[in-house]
Scaffold this active site. Structure first.
Site, PDB file in Angstrom:
ATOM      1  N   ASP A 167      29.866   7.492  96.502  1.00  0.00           N
ATOM      2  CA  ASP A 167      28.704   8.372  96.536  1.00  0.00           C
ATOM      3  C   ASP A 167      29.130   9.727  97.102  1.00  0.00           C
ATOM      4  OD1 ASP A 167      26.065   9.108  96.247  1.00  0.00           O
ATOM      5  OD2 ASP A 167      25.338   7.991  97.982  1.00  0.00           O
TER       6      ASP A 167
ATOM      7  N   GLU B 120      30.587  14.834  94.783  1.00  0.00           N
ATOM      8  CA  GLU B 120      30.578  16.032  93.932  1.00  0.00           C
ATOM      9  C   GLU B 120      31.649  17.063  94.324  1.00  0.00           C
ATOM     10  OE1 GLU B 120      27.317  13.634  93.614  1.00  0.00           O
ATOM     11  OE2 GLU B 120      27.794  14.738  95.436  1.00  0.00           O
TER      12      GLU B 120
ATOM     13  N   ASP C 134      19.712  10.718  92.614  1.00  0.00           N
ATOM     14  CA  ASP C 134      18.550  10.572  93.493  1.00  0.00           C
ATOM     15  C   ASP C 134      17.254  10.962  92.780  1.00  0.00           C
ATOM     16  OD1 ASP C 134      20.390   9.832  95.362  1.00  0.00           O
ATOM     17  OD2 ASP C 134      20.394  11.730  96.424  1.00  0.00           O
TER      18      ASP C 134
END
Length: 954
Positions: free
Chosen positions: A550, A553, A626
């Site tokens: 997670d 990015e 999300d």
């Protein structure tokens, strides 16, 4: 933790604030390119400079303004692919070219070269595909069978910013130039002076000086310091952040025109429609991986992943464009009405043709080179194979990962995990995996366990193992700055973190507070990171533990746009700006390799990643990030997943129920029903939401969710077979209708329903309190069977289907056979030897065909030892046959086919008999329903791995 850090970390409490992120108007390279292109700057190809090599054709391109040469290379690639690369001929230093994504064994095809100084034709060996290259202005037309398909630079939007000497060195360079000129003059008068200088110094410095002069010409003209800052040439400001560009602006851009195409798809990830929209409003599609919590729907802003790959489709042809660039990228799209288009005149060939429409695209990237693959199709299946030939196919997942996953941020402790696990058994709901978020660790230190809450993680995993279930835990790329944390200390000592421009370790704030970020672009870092998953190193882990990447990015709470500064430095000296979009790709790669290594190469990994790039499909699954517990997010999840699917990433899903907020019971049920027919199936919720395990909304809703999840488990044989095809032949698991019906115009814009494989059409209900829904059944020659009522519908029309909360419209395509499981266990592990059933949906000709793939569900033996079964089922002339589809495969399965349901049999049989490969013939008991035209065979005992026939006599 400091108060300021706590405040930053609470960023997840609210939905997206768009002022935190840039729009196109705030992106300097976008402004520069738009300003410069308004001046109609042209390039011409110097075709007299053509150099034909074994695998490429090279020539120079020169800009009328800069006069600095570029070098273009055209490659013919196997499977009807062309590749175009454009780079500086003599850059000050190498420009970034994306590694590790493209198949290293791409085969090239020699292109036959013909033409003159004004034009050039490159033809493939079959003679069906040609590149027409025009010299002045520079343009390329990709022609198939004398029809222009794709044109490059026909709008003159080629743009290339050359690397420049930094400001501080310029004065020195100019002084050096004066000195060199003086020395050169002296050398002409006194040649012996040359002997006093080291060999080559004069020529090298002359090149540097000439490069400086040429690159200054490439800088957009500025009239004031204010304009210079606005164009972001050497510094680009956003809020309190300043991005310093050591070698000045370096963006590239190019236009493509697609002739006859108006339906475009791809370039994920955006919370947008499946069909790409025109961007004439100035809102380009942005490809820039960002942590956008509660992203807005119907928005072109970049979110978690980027695949710079676009497909265009029309009746009779599908093409693709893969723009291999990992820096921030923008894509503009404009569809024009019918035009007349003129090909480059070549001898007696007709040069004009009518084109119904044309779509123009403008691709812009902040840095790197122009490296683009043109995929020529012509069919959707061909395009999928061509793209996977370049970037790889979907990894074959372990079977358990196709079951249902239960997750939230966070399950509190071992007792909580035990209670949730028991709750599924108590309420007779199957599931395969429970997940642990960041709170399972000690102070957010990955590869550790909270000693109080998870004091005995192996005991917890053994409990799950006894239920034949798995555990997934999170591992993010940020590493807590703590000298006493072994992972940090080792990475620090070996120099494994991304660096700041000043040379120290880059530090930013994320969940643990102050953190450094592993430089996954470095092969040594990936090798080391992979080693951390070994059981002796990752204390408390077992072989049923798998991984979730997670925040990769990467997410940096105090960074510009909540990510890493672009001038941070990676392995090889590359700035983060060059490779931002591929960072998460590398973490997932290293994680998957680590899980394979810990099993000594025997077991398939499962890795879910939030960030992704082209080729991420080789390493596992992704999800849409999300999302929010609202109906609009359920609805947008369908086009988002369809876009990922046609972009090579079949293993994808969306958080069931919405990650943010508290879904009403009806929304939650509808989300379960939709996701049960999607590739990745996980319920997930953030920490400040109410608990929402499937049994917490009352028995009525528990029953509905149970039915949805059980239907998923019933369909696992079909789903697993689809993943095998995605792995072996690149066909998406979840498909937009246009893929299966490429000549049906009515399917091209449909995004509220989809095909699961080629046999099932799914139309999720995405509106509250729905009593009726409109379902489009494609194919005027098709017949569709309602999977519950067995009602027969003719295709090529929209039908109104009454729905209640226990209804999800699913239709089986006539002419198909769908394998199922007839019983559902607690998890996939309980169902390995359970019987199969076949749902046979007859065409109007009374025929059907389908497949079943099976193996051990977890190892690589299917690949290395051919331990698999691939069976094919045919129903023709009232006989259902089971035959081998791949003679290489051998797998000792004890499974039987015990149930067969035949839909569309219009006459009651007089008898049904089974005929085995050893010659045995046995009568089969059956029931026939004249009302629904269905034949049902029960209590059969037909080995799934043997040849046999079932003969129906009427």
């Amino acid at each position: 933790m400091e108060a300021a850090e706590k405040e930053e970390i609470s960023v997840e409490d609210e939905a997206v604030d768009k002022t935190t992120f840039k729009d196109c108007g705030k992106i300097a390279f976008y402004r520069r390119q738009k300003q410069q292109l308004a001046k109609n700057t042209t390039y011409r190809a110097l075709l007299g400079s053509v150099d034909t090599e074994q695998d490429s054709t090279r020539f120079q391109i020169i800009g009328e303004t800069t006069k600095i040469p570029l070098v273009a290379e055209v490659y013919g690639i196997e499977k009807d692919i062309f590749r175009l690369k454009i780079n500086e001929e003599t850059p000050l230093k190498p420009r970034y070219e994306v590694p590790d994504v493209v198949n290293s064994k791409l085969g090239t095809v020699r292109l036959v070269c013909s033409g003159d100084t004004g034009s050039l034709i490159l033809t493939d060996t079959k003679g069906e595909l040609k590149c027409h290259i025009s010299a002045n202005p520079f343009k390329i037309d990709l022609v198939s069978k004398n029809e222009a398909v794709i044109s490059i630079n026909s709008l003159g939007q080629l743009y290339f910013e050359h690397l420049q000497i930094p400001h501080k060195q310029r004065c020195s360079a100019r002084l050096l130039g004066f000195c060199l000129a003086t020395i050169s003059a002296a050398c002409l008068l006194h040649p012996t002076i040359m002997d006093s200088y080291p060999s080559g110094i004069l020529s090298a410095n002359r090149r540097s000086l000439l490069a400086t002069k040429g690159n200054e010409q490439n800088t957009p003209a500025v009239t004031s310091q204010e304009n210079q800052e606005d164009l972001g040439l050497w510094e680009e400001k956003f809020g309190k952040f300043v991005d310093v560009k050591a070698n000045g602006p370096s963006s590239v851009g190019l236009d493509f025109s697609l002739h006859g195409f108006e339906h475009l798809y791809g370039i994920p990830q955006h919370a947008e429609s499946h069909q790409l929209k025109n961007t004439r409003d100035g809102d380009a599609y942005r490809l820039y991986n960002l942590d956008v919590y509660g992203y807005q729907v119907h928005d072109k802003m970049g979110i978690y992943g980027s695949v710079p790959y676009l497909l265009a489709h029309k009746q009779g042809r599908t093409v693709g464009i893969f723009w291999l660039n990992a820096s921030e990228t923008l894509v503009e799209i404009n569809t024009e009405p019918a035009v007349e288009y003129t090909l480059t005149p070549m001898g007696s060939a007709a040069a004009k043709q009518k084109v119904k429409c044309r779509t123009d695209m403008h691709w812009m990237s902040e840095s790197g080179i122009i490296d683009v693959f043109l995929l020529t199709g012509p069919t959707p299946a061909d395009i999928f194979k061509q793209y996977s030939y370049i970037t790889g196919t979907q990894a074959m997942p372990p079977l358990f990962s196709l079951g249902y996953h239960q997750c939230r941020w966070n399950y509190e402790d071992e007792q909580d995990v035990k209670a949730v696990d028991a709750g599924f058994d108590e309420h007779d709901i199957p599931y395969d995996v429970i997940w642990l978020d960041i709170e399972h660790t000690e102070d957010k230190k990955y590869f550790t366990w909270d000693k109080k809450r998870f004091a005995n993680p192996k005991r917890m995993q053994e409990l799950l193992r006894s239920k034949r279930r798995k555990l997934v835990v999170i591992s993010d790329p940020h590493i807590k700055v703590d000298p006493n944390y072994t992972v940090y200390a080792q990475a620090k000592e070996q120099g494994f973190f991304v660096k700041s421009p000043e040379g120290g370790d880059f530090e930013g704030v994320c969940w643990p507070g102050l953190s450094s970020y592993l430089d996954f672009t470095n092969p040594k870092v990936r090798e080391w990171y992979s080693s951390l998953f070994a059981f002796p190193i990752y204390q408390g882990s077992t072989d049923i533990l798998f991984i979730w990447n997670d925040m990769n990015e990467p997410s940096v709470f105090r960074g510009p746009e909540l990510t890493m500064q672009k001038d941070a430095v990676h392995y090889g000296g590359w700035e983060h700006r060059e490779l931002h979009n591929i960072y998460g790709f590398y973490q997932q790669m290293a994680t998957a390799e680590g899980l394979i290594q810990r099993s000594k190469g025997k077991e398939r990994p499962f890795v879910l990643s939030r960030s992704f790039f082209a080729g991420s499909q080789k390493y596992g699954a992704v999800w849409t990030g999300d999302n929010t517990a609202e109906w609009s997010y359920l609805k947008i999840s369908i086009p988002m997943l369809l876009t990922l699917s046609v972009s090579g990433i079949s293993f994808c899903g969306a958080d069931v129920g919405g990650f943010i907020g508290n879904p009403e019971a009806e929304l939650l049920v509808r989300w379960y029903q939709a996701a049960a027919y999607q590739p990745f199936f996980r319920g997930h919720a953030t920490m400040n939401t109410k608990r929402r395990e499937p049994w917490l909304f009352g028995e009525e809703y528990t029953q509905l969710i149970r039915e949805a999840i059980r239907e998923r488990y019933i369909l696992l044989p079909y789903l697993y077979s689809l993943f095998y095809h995605a792995h072996m032949s690149s066909q998406p698991v979840m498909r937009p209708l246009w893929v299966e019906f490429p000549d049906d115009l009515e399917t091209f814009a449909v995004e509220d329903e989809y095909m699961l494989g080629n046999a099932l059409l799914v139309h999720p209900v995405t509106e509250p309190q729905a009593a009726m829904t409109d379902v489009f059944l494609p194919g005027s020659d098709e017949v569709w069977y309602d999977s519950k009522t067995f009602a027969i519908w003719k295709g090529g029309c929209t039908v109104k289907i009454p729905v209640t909360l226990d209804t999800i419209p699913v239709f089986q395509r006539a002419g198909s056979v769908v394998p199922i499981k007839t019983t559902v266990g607690k998890s996939t592990g309980w169902m390995a030897d359970s019987p199969y059933g076949l749902r046979v949906a007859l065409s109007t000709q009374g025929s059907a065909v389908g497949e079943l793939y099976l193996d051990d569900g977890h190892s690589f033996q299917y690949l290395h030892q051919n331990q698999f079964l691939h069976r094919k089922f045919f129903f023709c002339s009232s006989v259902l046959t089971n035959r081998c589809a791949d003679e290489k495969g051998h797998y000792p399965s004890r499974c039987i086919v015990e149930q067969i349901l035949v839909l569309g049999l219009r006459k009651k049989p007089s008898s049904v008999t089974t005929h085995l490969s050893d010659g045995k013939v046995q009568p089969a008991a059956f029931t026939y329903c004249a009302k629904t035209s269905t034949l049902s065979l029960e209590k059969l005992s037909l080995s799934v791995g043997d040849d046999w026939d079932v003969r129906v006599s009427c």
